[in-house]
Scaffold this motif. Structure first.
Motif, PDB file in Angstrom:
ATOM      1  N   LEU A  72       0.830  -1.204   0.000  1.00 14.99           N
ATOM      2  CA  LEU A  72       0.000   0.000   0.000  1.00 14.99           C
ATOM      3  C   LEU A  72       0.863   1.253   0.000  1.00 14.99           C
ATOM      4  CD1 LEU A  72      -2.566  -1.191   2.650  1.00 14.99           C
ATOM      5  CD2 LEU A  72      -2.959  -0.970   0.230  1.00 14.99           C
ATOM      6  N   PRO A  73       0.368   2.358  -0.557  1.00 16.99           N
ATOM      7  CA  PRO A  73       1.106   3.624  -0.501  1.00 16.99           C
ATOM      8  C   PRO A  73       1.302   4.068   0.948  1.00 16.99           C
ATOM      9  CG  PRO A  73      -0.725   3.772  -2.044  1.00 16.99           C
ATOM     10  CD  PRO A  73      -0.864   2.478  -1.327  1.00 16.99           C
ATOM     11  N   LYS A  74       2.353   4.840   1.181  1.00 15.91           N
ATOM     12  CA  LYS A  74       2.680   5.256   2.552  1.00 15.91           C
ATOM     13  C   LYS A  74       1.643   6.215   3.142  1.00 15.91           C
ATOM     14  CE  LYS A  74       5.846   9.057   1.327  1.00 15.91           C
ATOM     15  NZ  LYS A  74       5.317   9.273   0.011  1.00 15.91           N
ATOM     16  N   GLU A  75       0.805   6.835   2.307  1.00 16.65           N
ATOM     17  CA  GLU A  75      -0.220   7.764   2.792  1.00 16.65           C
ATOM     18  C   GLU A  75      -1.415   7.043   3.414  1.00 16.65           C
ATOM     19  OE1 GLU A  75       0.809   7.804  -0.434  1.00 16.65           O
ATOM     20  OE2 GLU A  75       1.973   9.644  -0.602  1.00 16.65           O
ATOM     21  N   ILE A  76      -1.483   5.717   3.239  1.00 21.08           N
ATOM     22  CA  ILE A  76      -2.629   4.946   3.720  1.00 21.08           C
ATOM     23  C   ILE A  76      -2.204   4.082   4.896  1.00 21.08           C
ATOM     24  CG2 ILE A  76      -4.259   3.119   3.120  1.00 21.08           C
ATOM     25  CD1 ILE A  76      -4.409   4.237   0.351  1.00 21.08           C
ATOM     26  N   LYS A  77      -3.003   4.124   5.976  1.00 18.68           N
ATOM     27  CA  LYS A  77      -2.787   3.260   7.130  1.00 18.68           C
ATOM     28  C   LYS A  77      -3.747   2.087   7.004  1.00 18.68           C
ATOM     29  CE  LYS A  77      -1.570   7.000  10.271  1.00 18.68           C
ATOM     30  NZ  LYS A  77      -2.186   8.259   9.819  1.00 18.68           N
ATOM     31  N   VAL A  78      -3.255   0.897   7.275  1.00 14.79           N
ATOM     32  CA  VAL A  78      -4.082  -0.301   7.144  1.00 14.79           C
ATOM     33  C   VAL A  78      -4.102  -1.058   8.466  1.00 14.79           C
ATOM     34  CG1 VAL A  78      -2.195  -1.744   6.263  1.00 14.79           C
ATOM     35  CG2 VAL A  78      -4.540  -2.340   5.725  1.00 14.79           C
ATOM     36  N   ALA A  79      -5.259  -1.656   8.768  1.00 12.97           N
ATOM     37  CA  ALA A  79      -5.406  -2.532   9.921  1.00 12.97           C
ATOM     38  C   ALA A  79      -6.320  -3.674   9.504  1.00 12.97           C
ATOM     39  CB  ALA A  79      -6.006  -1.778  11.102  1.00 12.97           C
ATOM     40  N   THR A  80      -6.071  -4.855  10.067  1.00 14.75           N
ATOM     41  CA  THR A  80      -6.911  -6.008   9.762  1.00 14.75           C
ATOM     42  C   THR A  80      -7.414  -6.600  11.067  1.00 14.75           C
ATOM     43  OG1 THR A  80      -4.949  -7.433   9.699  1.00 14.75           O
ATOM     44  CG2 THR A  80      -5.742  -6.588   7.609  1.00 14.75           C
ATOM     45  N   THR A  81      -8.641  -7.092  11.036  1.00 13.27           N
ATOM     46  CA  THR A  81      -9.210  -7.761  12.202  1.00 13.27           C
ATOM     47  C   THR A  81      -9.769  -9.104  11.770  1.00 13.27           C
ATOM     48  OG1 THR A  81     -11.381  -6.759  11.887  1.00 13.27           O
ATOM     49  CG2 THR A  81      -9.853  -5.593  13.321  1.00 13.27           C
ATOM     50  N   ALA A  82      -9.645 -10.097  12.664  1.00 14.16           N
ATOM     51  CA  ALA A  82     -10.181 -11.427  12.403  1.00 14.16           C
ATOM     52  C   ALA A  82     -10.742 -11.971  13.711  1.00 14.16           C
ATOM     53  CB  ALA A  82      -9.103 -12.346  11.845  1.00 14.16           C
ATOM     54  N   GLU A  83     -12.033 -11.700  13.965  1.00 13.11           N
ATOM     55  CA  GLU A  83     -12.687 -12.198  15.167  1.00 13.11           C
ATOM     56  C   GLU A  83     -13.395 -13.505  14.849  1.00 13.11           C
ATOM     57  OE1 GLU A  83     -15.241  -9.246  16.900  1.00 13.11           O
ATOM     58  OE2 GLU A  83     -13.845  -7.643  16.355  1.00 13.11           O
ATOM     59  N   LYS A  84     -13.421 -14.390  15.829  1.00  9.68           N
ATOM     60  CA  LYS A  84     -14.061 -15.682  15.622  1.00  9.68           C
ATOM     61  C   LYS A  84     -15.569 -15.492  15.412  1.00  9.68           C
ATOM     62  CE  LYS A  84     -14.206 -20.321  17.362  1.00  9.68           C
ATOM     63  NZ  LYS A  84     -13.684 -21.275  18.296  1.00  9.68           N
ATOM     64  N   GLY A  85     -16.118 -16.134  14.400  1.00 12.38           N
ATOM     65  CA  GLY A  85     -17.533 -16.026  14.097  1.00 12.38           C
ATOM     66  C   GLY A  85     -17.884 -14.853  13.194  1.00 12.38           C
TER      67      GLY A  85
END
Length: 185
Positions: A118-131
């Protein structure tokens, strides 16, 4: 007059808008700085806490540019004050998303992983909750860049109309189709 183009843009406290000789608009705010080159026919005027976009004539081209640049400058002002956020969810068995820094690693049911830088101007986060479905959260001050990157990620596995599997925006309503069994009577 363009309904969008004639509306003045209110400048909140803490935001500065400067227009250079070459019609380069720079917006600085608490979250960062954005620049946009404006067509030479369009004039940008600053009046007591607002920015007004004006066009020279009623030509179709000038009308189109009038609304366009007003919307772009408004998006820049909103971006440096509040920022923009896009959430996407992965619907499908075995679909996963992880990130390390600005590198997004996607498992989308293919024989290989998609590693997306991703470009440096964009912040990314990922989540993976059960269900729940895995979620990708993208944040940036640049609305154009954010939308382009989100569309690119979605295009890696667009939702299909039968089961809805793929990458979709959170809250997006998909048009679903009935399967083969629905047509037999």
């Amino acid at each position: 007059m363009s309904r969008i183009g004639k509306a003045p843009i209110a400048i909140p406290a803490g935001v500065t808008v400067t227009v250079s000789e070459q019609n380069l608009v720079t917006v600085k705010g608490p979250k960062g700085e954005l620049t946009q080159l404006v067509d030479s026919d369009i004039t940008i005027a600053q009046e007591e806490g607002t920015v007004v976009v004006q066009r020279p004539s009623e030509q179709k081209r000038h009308k189109a540019l009038h609304g366009l640049y007003r919307a772009l400058i408004f998006n820049m002002v909103k971006g440096v004050t509040e920022g923009y956020k896009v959430e996407q969810e992965l619907v499908g068995v075995g679909y996963r998303a992880t990130n390390t820094g600005n590198t997004l690693d996607l498992v989308l049911g293919y024989s290989h992983h998609y590693v997306f830088e991703l470009p440096k101007e964009i912040k990314v986060a990922t989540t993976a909750e059960k269900g729940k479905n895995p979620t990708i959260i993208l944040e940036s001050i640049d609305k154009q860049l954010l939308g382009q990157v989100a569309a690119k990620i979605r295009s890696l596995r667009a939702p299909e109309p039968y089961k809805g599997k793929g990458i979709k925006f959170v809250g997006e309503v998909l048009r679903r189709k009935a399967g083969k069994s629905a047509s037999k009577k």
